[in-house]
Design a protein around this motif. Structure first.
Motif, PDB file in Angstrom:
ATOM      1  N   ILE A 172       0.598  -1.205   0.005  1.00 15.09           N
ATOM      2  CA  ILE A 172       0.071   0.018   0.108  1.00 15.09           C
ATOM      3  C   ILE A 172       0.727   1.321  -0.074  1.00 15.09           C
ATOM      4  O   ILE A 172       0.660   2.202  -0.886  1.00 15.09           O
ATOM      5  CB  ILE A 172      -0.813   0.063   1.118  1.00 15.09           C
ATOM      6  N   GLY A 173       1.672   1.303   0.750  1.00 12.05           N
ATOM      7  CA  GLY A 173       2.821   2.558   0.951  1.00 12.05           C
ATOM      8  C   GLY A 173       3.497   2.580  -0.394  1.00 12.05           C
ATOM      9  O   GLY A 173       3.485   3.750  -0.926  1.00 12.05           O
ATOM     10  N   TRP A 174       4.050   1.547  -0.951  1.00 11.57           N
ATOM     11  CA  TRP A 174       4.719   1.782  -2.347  1.00 11.57           C
ATOM     12  C   TRP A 174       3.973   2.078  -3.432  1.00 11.57           C
ATOM     13  O   TRP A 174       4.297   2.907  -4.200  1.00 11.57           O
ATOM     14  CB  TRP A 174       5.476   0.300  -2.536  1.00 11.57           C
ATOM     15  N   GLN A 226       5.443   6.504   1.158  1.00 12.07           N
ATOM     16  CA  GLN A 226       5.667   5.569   0.095  1.00 12.07           C
ATOM     17  C   GLN A 226       6.885   4.842   0.424  1.00 12.07           C
ATOM     18  O   GLN A 226       7.208   3.624   0.210  1.00 12.07           O
ATOM     19  CB  GLN A 226       5.877   6.328  -1.197  1.00 12.07           C
ATOM     20  N   ARG A 227       8.143   5.603   0.909  1.00 10.63           N
ATOM     21  CA  ARG A 227       9.352   5.131   1.193  1.00 10.63           C
ATOM     22  C   ARG A 227       9.314   4.078   2.491  1.00 10.63           C
ATOM     23  O   ARG A 227       9.758   3.015   2.485  1.00 10.63           O
ATOM     24  CB  ARG A 227      10.462   6.131   1.789  1.00 10.63           C
ATOM     25  N   GLN A 228       8.348   4.141   3.353  1.00  8.42           N
ATOM     26  CA  GLN A 228       8.178   3.192   4.332  1.00  8.42           C
ATOM     27  C   GLN A 228       7.573   1.994   3.879  1.00  8.42           C
ATOM     28  O   GLN A 228       8.134   0.893   4.412  1.00  8.42           O
ATOM     29  CB  GLN A 228       7.464   3.691   5.774  1.00  8.42           C
ATOM     30  N   GLY A 229       6.694   2.138   2.894  1.00  7.88           N
ATOM     31  CA  GLY A 229       6.183   0.902   2.226  1.00  7.88           C
ATOM     32  C   GLY A 229       7.241   0.139   1.639  1.00  7.88           C
ATOM     33  O   GLY A 229       7.301  -1.266   1.810  1.00  7.88           O
ATOM     34  N   ILE A 250       0.805   9.934  -5.082  1.00  5.58           N
ATOM     35  CA  ILE A 250       2.030  11.089  -5.215  1.00  5.58           C
ATOM     36  C   ILE A 250       1.851  11.629  -6.495  1.00  5.58           C
ATOM     37  O   ILE A 250       1.640  12.727  -6.966  1.00  5.58           O
ATOM     38  CB  ILE A 250       3.415  10.645  -4.932  1.00  5.58           C
ATOM     39  N   MET A 251       1.765  10.657  -7.659  1.00  2.76           N
ATOM     40  CA  MET A 251       1.722  11.008  -9.072  1.00  2.76           C
ATOM     41  C   MET A 251       0.345  11.920  -9.365  1.00  2.76           C
ATOM     42  O   MET A 251       0.861  12.816 -10.250  1.00  2.76           O
ATOM     43  CB  MET A 251       1.183   9.707  -9.712  1.00  2.76           C
ATOM     44  N   ASN A 252      -0.762  12.097  -8.437  1.00  2.00           N
ATOM     45  CA  ASN A 252      -1.624  12.650  -8.919  1.00  2.00           C
ATOM     46  C   ASN A 252      -1.575  13.981  -7.911  1.00  2.00           C
ATOM     47  O   ASN A 252      -1.971  14.971  -8.425  1.00  2.00           O
ATOM     48  CB  ASN A 252      -2.871  12.022  -8.326  1.00  2.00           C
ATOM     49  N   GLN A 253      -1.090  13.815  -6.825  1.00  2.00           N
ATOM     50  CA  GLN A 253      -1.049  15.052  -5.906  1.00  2.00           C
ATOM     51  C   GLN A 253       0.086  16.043  -6.264  1.00  2.00           C
ATOM     52  O   GLN A 253      -0.225  17.191  -6.096  1.00  2.00           O
ATOM     53  CB  GLN A 253      -0.961  14.572  -4.691  1.00  2.00           C
ATOM     54  N   VAL A 254       1.003  15.748  -6.718  1.00  2.05           N
ATOM     55  CA  VAL A 254       2.198  16.788  -7.033  1.00  2.05           C
ATOM     56  C   VAL A 254       1.632  17.764  -7.959  1.00  2.05           C
ATOM     57  O   VAL A 254       1.620  18.921  -7.760  1.00  2.05           O
ATOM     58  CB  VAL A 254       3.433  15.843  -7.631  1.00  2.05           C
ATOM     59  N   PRO A 255       0.875  17.300  -9.325  1.00  2.00           N
ATOM     60  CA  PRO A 255       0.439  18.345 -10.095  1.00  2.00           C
ATOM     61  C   PRO A 255      -0.652  19.250  -9.260  1.00  2.00           C
ATOM     62  O   PRO A 255      -0.946  20.372  -9.794  1.00  2.00           O
ATOM     63  CB  PRO A 255      -0.004  17.716 -11.333  1.00  2.00           C
ATOM     64  N   LEU A 256      -1.262  18.529  -8.575  1.00  2.00           N
ATOM     65  CA  LEU A 256      -2.495  19.231  -7.773  1.00  2.00           C
ATOM     66  C   LEU A 256      -1.760  20.476  -7.060  1.00  2.00           C
ATOM     67  O   LEU A 256      -2.770  21.371  -6.641  1.00  2.00           O
ATOM     68  CB  LEU A 256      -3.230  18.297  -7.011  1.00  2.00           C
ATOM     69  N   GLN A 257      -0.656  20.469  -6.656  1.00  2.00           N
ATOM     70  CA  GLN A 257      -0.157  21.661  -5.868  1.00  2.00           C
ATOM     71  C   GLN A 257      -0.135  22.849  -6.834  1.00  2.00           C
ATOM     72  O   GLN A 257      -0.150  24.078  -6.030  1.00  2.00           O
ATOM     73  CB  GLN A 257       1.307  21.406  -5.647  1.00  2.00           C
TER      74      GLN A 257
END
Lengths: 334, 94
Positions: free
Chosen positions: A140-142, A178-181, A149-156
């Motif tokens: 899930i994390g990965w 993501q990293r912890q996953g 993240i893919m979606n949220q980065v442009p949403l900034q």
């Protein structure tokens, strides 16, 4: 994505010439890259679309705690447990940032909760799948947070200020998720054959639902076109899915895993992977409420809300009592 | 149905001796709980050394539609900026 298939009420995207002067001025500000702030004039469709998208996004963060909460008491070490708790707490925080952003558009948080609990508002399809093993928490994390993240980065860069600013905070924190996953999985693939098999099994089950998070192809969707014109949405679903696959496949290889897609193949010409089509019938079924865990998730969410009512009321009553006592003391002193 | 908790605006002073800065909002039954919640929601990663909370309903804001009348008067006063004045190079740094 965390918000999938958001409707806009638009029958088609209108040109500047077709707009009245107020709306044209609004669209020109968006075209010039300016942010729209609360209480400024905005078309009703823009406001409604944002409420739908931001609330759906918030609901996803809140419901997204449930599949992971399943493993807090069963994490393999105290450190992993503390990390998972911190991640789940972040998800609650993300939900709260987003509800507050939506509230600036004239809807209250309790109204949004009511929409979630009645089934009127949706949340991401991904959270209706079960977490069967500890490897699922890594996956899930990965994968899920990776797709988010893919979606949220442009949403900034979204045109609505409060949503864009909430996204900046969220993106900073998602990277930890993501990293912890991935770290969970790196550890497991170095373990026993049974543990490695568990990771492969988790990838087999989460791969396609993760690709579905981006939603079906929206190249022909008038809602997507309108959302893009308003700069609420920046990339098409297919673009983001492609980016996700290109980024994730090498990471799977590093773990020594096989991506469960017989059609997956590097395409030198396009500089990306070709890959198979997710099962969209399954996707629409999950969205319609018939996924493996839809009922369980919604019931857990409603139970938490209902069971907490006495506590919320108690705090309100206490706050009122203290406030009354202060007023009385002030009057007595005068 | 229980009544909804009021909305609070949250201001945080970062580590670096700057002003308190608006970071977002949250719901809480009273000011004390608002501070507690703000700690958990907005400073999970050492973002601050001090928190202010204020009820959103207590904030008076300028109307976006009055932006012109409010801010235009200062636009014509360019002499308020030091670069308005040409100082000869011979004078040196000023």
């Amino acid at each position: 994505m965390y918000a999938q298939m958001v409707k806009t009420d638009a029958a088609r995207v209108r040109s500047l010439d077709e707009m009245d002067p107020v709306e044209r001025a609004f669209q020109e500000r968006i075209d010039a890259g300016q942010k729209i702030e609360p209480k400024e004039w905005m078309p009703e469709g823009y406001r409604k679309t944002l409420v739908r998208q931001i609330s759906q996004h918030a609901h996803s963060e809140i419901v997204g705690q449930l599949p992971e909460g399943n493993w807090i008491t069963r994490a393999p070490t105290l450190e992993r447990k503390a990390i998972l708790l911190a991640k789940v707490q972040d998800e609650a925080g993300h939900g709260l940032y987003l509800y507050c952003a939506a509230e600036t558009l004239g809807i209250s948080r309790d109204e949004m909760y009511a929409q979630l609990h009645s089934g009127k508002a949706k949340y991401s399809s991904i959270f209706n799948y079960p977490t069967l093993t500890w490897a699922d928490i890594g996956a899930i994390g990965w994968l899920v947070d990776g797709a988010a993240i893919m979606n949220q980065v442009p949403l900034q860069r979204c045109s609505y200020g409060p949503y864009a600013r909430a996204m900046v905070r969220i993106c900073k924190e998602e990277s930890f998720h993501q990293r912890q996953g991935y770290d969970v999985l790196m550890k497991m693939v170095k373990g026993t054959p049974a543990q490695k098999a568990m990771v492969q099994d988790a990838l087999n089950r989460w791969w396609w639902p993760s690709l579905m998070m981006f939603g079906p192809s929206d190249d022909a969707s008038v809602h997507s076109a309108q959302s893009m014109a308003w700069k609420i949405k920046q990339n098409s679903n297919d673009e983001l899915r492609q980016k996700f696959v290109d980024q994730t496949v090498p990471q799977a290889k590093y773990l020594g895993l096989t991506v469960p897609d017989p059609d997956l193949k590097w395409n030198e010409e396009k500089g990306g992977y070709d890959f198979g089509e997710p099962d969209w019938e399954e996707f629409f079924n999950v969205i319609a409420g018939n996924g493996p865990c839809n009922a369980e998730r919604l019931n857990a969410r409603k139970k938490a809300w209902d069971d907490g009512a006495w506590f919320r009321d108690g705090l309100t009553a206490h706050a009122e009592k203290v406030s009354d006592r202060r007023t009385a003391a002030k009057i007595a002193a005068e | 149905m229980s009544s909804e908790w009021p909305l609070w605006e949250v201001f945080i002073r970062g580590q670096h001796g700057l002003n308190h800065r608006h970071v977002g909002s949250l719901h809480a039954p009273d000011a004390e709980m608002a501070i507690n919640n703000a700690r958990d929601v907005y400073t999970r990663r050492n973002e601050g050394v001090s928190i202010w909370v204020v009820k959103s309903s207590e904030i008076t804001a300028s109307a976006p539609s009055e932006k012109g009348p409010l801010f235009d008067p200062s636009n014509s006063k360019v002499y308020r900026h030091p670069t308005f004045f040409d100082i000869p190079d011979e004078v040196g740094h000023m």
